[in-house]
Design a protein around this motif. Sequence first.
Motif, PDB file in Angstrom:
ATOM      1  N   GLU A  93      46.491  80.727  51.348  1.00 63.24           N
ATOM      2  CA  GLU A  93      46.998  82.082  51.087  1.00 63.24           C
ATOM      3  C   GLU A  93      46.676  82.546  49.676  1.00 63.24           C
ATOM      4  OE1 GLU A  93      48.813  79.428  51.901  1.00 63.24           O
ATOM      5  OE2 GLU A  93      50.807  79.416  50.964  1.00 63.24           O
ATOM      6  N   ASN A 143      43.508  84.309  49.849  1.00 59.19           N
ATOM      7  CA  ASN A 143      43.510  85.284  50.944  1.00 59.19           C
ATOM      8  C   ASN A 143      42.618  84.867  52.113  1.00 59.19           C
ATOM      9  OD1 ASN A 143      45.270  87.675  50.183  1.00 59.19           O
ATOM     10  ND2 ASN A 143      44.025  87.463  48.327  1.00 59.19           N
ATOM     11  N   GLU A 144      42.538  83.550  52.299  1.00 58.04           N
ATOM     12  CA  GLU A 144      41.825  83.035  53.478  1.00 58.04           C
ATOM     13  C   GLU A 144      42.713  83.170  54.711  1.00 58.04           C
ATOM     14  OE1 GLU A 144      38.483  81.588  55.379  1.00 58.04           O
ATOM     15  OE2 GLU A 144      38.705  82.195  53.280  1.00 58.04           O
ATOM     16  N   GLU A 148      46.685  85.094  55.880  1.00 60.03           N
ATOM     17  CA  GLU A 148      47.665  86.076  55.437  1.00 60.03           C
ATOM     18  C   GLU A 148      49.063  85.621  55.818  1.00 60.03           C
ATOM     19  OE1 GLU A 148      48.842  90.530  56.773  1.00 60.03           O
ATOM     20  OE2 GLU A 148      46.794  90.353  55.968  1.00 60.03           O
ATOM     21  N   ARG A 149      49.950  85.587  54.831  1.00 63.18           N
ATOM     22  CA  ARG A 149      51.344  85.217  55.079  1.00 63.18           C
ATOM     23  C   ARG A 149      52.294  86.382  54.810  1.00 63.18           C
ATOM     24  NH1 ARG A 149      53.478  80.203  52.195  1.00 63.18           N
ATOM     25  NH2 ARG A 149      55.126  80.516  53.747  1.00 63.18           N
ATOM     26  N   GLY A 190      51.232  89.739  53.660  1.00 65.27           N
ATOM     27  CA  GLY A 190      50.297  90.778  53.274  1.00 65.27           C
ATOM     28  C   GLY A 190      49.244  90.222  52.331  1.00 65.27           C
ATOM     29  N   HIS A 191      48.629  91.095  51.532  1.00 64.53           N
ATOM     30  CA  HIS A 191      47.612  90.654  50.579  1.00 64.53           C
ATOM     31  C   HIS A 191      48.260  89.880  49.443  1.00 64.53           C
ATOM     32  CE1 HIS A 191      44.736  91.135  47.163  1.00 64.53           C
ATOM     33  NE2 HIS A 191      43.873  90.887  48.134  1.00 64.53           N
ATOM     34  N   TRP A 192      47.682  88.713  49.119  1.00 62.86           N
ATOM     35  CA  TRP A 192      48.247  87.846  48.091  1.00 62.86           C
ATOM     36  C   TRP A 192      47.603  88.176  46.753  1.00 62.86           C
ATOM     37  CZ3 TRP A 192      51.819  83.914  49.493  1.00 62.86           C
ATOM     38  CH2 TRP A 192      52.285  83.137  48.430  1.00 62.86           C
ATOM     39  N   LYS A 193      48.377  88.797  45.877  1.00 63.42           N
ATOM     40  CA  LYS A 193      47.899  89.175  44.546  1.00 63.42           C
ATOM     41  C   LYS A 193      48.304  88.105  43.547  1.00 63.42           C
ATOM     42  CE  LYS A 193      46.734  91.252  40.757  1.00 63.42           C
ATOM     43  NZ  LYS A 193      45.354  91.137  40.293  1.00 63.42           N
ATOM     44  N   ASP A 233      58.417  86.769  49.937  1.00 64.77           N
ATOM     45  CA  ASP A 233      58.316  85.469  50.610  1.00 64.77           C
ATOM     46  C   ASP A 233      59.700  84.869  50.814  1.00 64.77           C
ATOM     47  OD1 ASP A 233      58.804  84.928  47.916  1.00 64.77           O
ATOM     48  OD2 ASP A 233      57.651  83.062  47.928  1.00 64.77           O
ATOM     49  N   GLY A 283      51.268  93.846  49.629  1.00 61.71           N
ATOM     50  CA  GLY A 283      51.679  92.475  49.930  1.00 61.71           C
ATOM     51  C   GLY A 283      52.533  91.838  48.862  1.00 61.71           C
TER      52      GLY A 283
END
Length: 512
Positions: A271, A274-275, A277-278, A280-283, A400, A428
């Motif tokens: 995650e 961003n391989e 998605e947990r 949304g987009h992981w910033k 999360d 995300g």
Amino acid sequence: MKKLFGRVLIVVPAIALQAAWFYFFLVNINGVMDEHIVNAIHLIFTVLAVMFVTNLIAKRDESSYRLLWVLVITALPIFGALLYLMLGHKSTGKKLKRRLERSRKQLVTPDADTSKDLISEIKQSDLRIGQSLEHLCASAQFPVCRNDTSKYYPLGEDAFPDMCADLKKAKHFIFVEYFIIQSGKFWDTLTDIMAERAAEGVDVRVMYDDLGSISTYSVKDIAGLKKKGIKCIPFNPFFLISSQLNNRDHRKIMVIDGEVAYSGGINLADEYINEIERFGHWKDIAFRVTGTAVDSYTFMFAEFWNAFSIDKIPADLLEKNRPVHTPPEKENGYIIPYYDSPMREEHTSNELFTDMLSAATDHIWFYTPYLLLGDALFDAFIRAARRGVDVRIMTPAIPDKKIVHRLTRSYYEDLLKAGVKVYEYTPGFVHAKAFIADDKVGSIGTVNLDYRSLFLHFECNAVFFKADILNELKKDFIATQAKCKEWKLEDIKKGFLHKFVDNLLRVIAPLL
């Protein structure tokens, strides 16, 4: 899930035995002991409770943390006193502290000879910041270094290929230390490269936090790495509820040959690039440094590894292969890599952030996934905004941990009323941990703005002064802010019950 279930089978019976002992001691004590002995035990714990409460009130520590323990001990004197003895008192971590001190004494500490001269240079440029950084060096016991090259990665997937390229060049050693490790494209790719280098004689060592990776990594995985020639240990293994359970290794460090170091917010799971998605987009963000600053990261890893592993890092591995760092080709500011320790009397990063909020004159912006502030830091945010500083905080819109997210939002109203600008990343989850102040000082690392990071965990951070990487951090913050929702006072939920729940969560925030 399989790994978590396996650990549960091991850990739960041990904890159940502890719980059964407490139940037997606290509930059935009257039936198995003489009345006079029972009364004496009750008296002892009552006296202890009074002593603990008095000590908590008088001690110089975070007030919210003290208040929680005062409430617990006052409400349940015997159980509260026992719990405080086990989990709440810093002296209960003495064994852990002694281990680290012994390890530190056996290593060559990072060169501090030039640190005073560099601090003097910083003071000539900005006396106020120089004073703060001088205190930081003294508190954390790490030197200031000239910043050589420092590369900023606005996303985990940007750092991934560079990590792979640097690992492939390793000739002497690879040190990897992360809070979370999980099999997938990210970790498996790194593992394959490290196994290749180990086969060529490179010393490869991996350390992960046992509780952080409780559901993602196991003894079986350690055995798999050892078959590939990679040494691996868990930090502070979790078997029983003990005084050191709260003290987790939240650091993220990768060092290659003492030449290159990586750190930042990313863990070694998919995650983070961003391989998958947990939420949304992981910033997330990371950075790569070279030069004398790498010595500090090498030392951080070696100190922890030698404290917890039987297979110590040979002194000659570090000394014979210690690179000779030439002065940077161009002026690129200064860097102080350091780590936080819950064993210290001073809470290094909490004091740093509070101090920087006090020193800021134009702006100070923060990335953080969680916002659970102690009173001193909370007040520092409010005071900075009230005197006209542009104070911004960026948090995730997709959480999360829902309870922690609810608690994060409970701080918004007071912050907004003071003039702090709050942004939530709508695509995300923001996992980045950084700040930038007045375009000249900032930090990037693993420190969240919550109780665990600021008071209980081992963390690592890098403070930069007048370094190019700060320009990249600012650009990234502005670009990310464009994807955020700015919160306003009218967005805050009203109502007695909602406020009551928020207040209750704020009281127990040090446990979350």
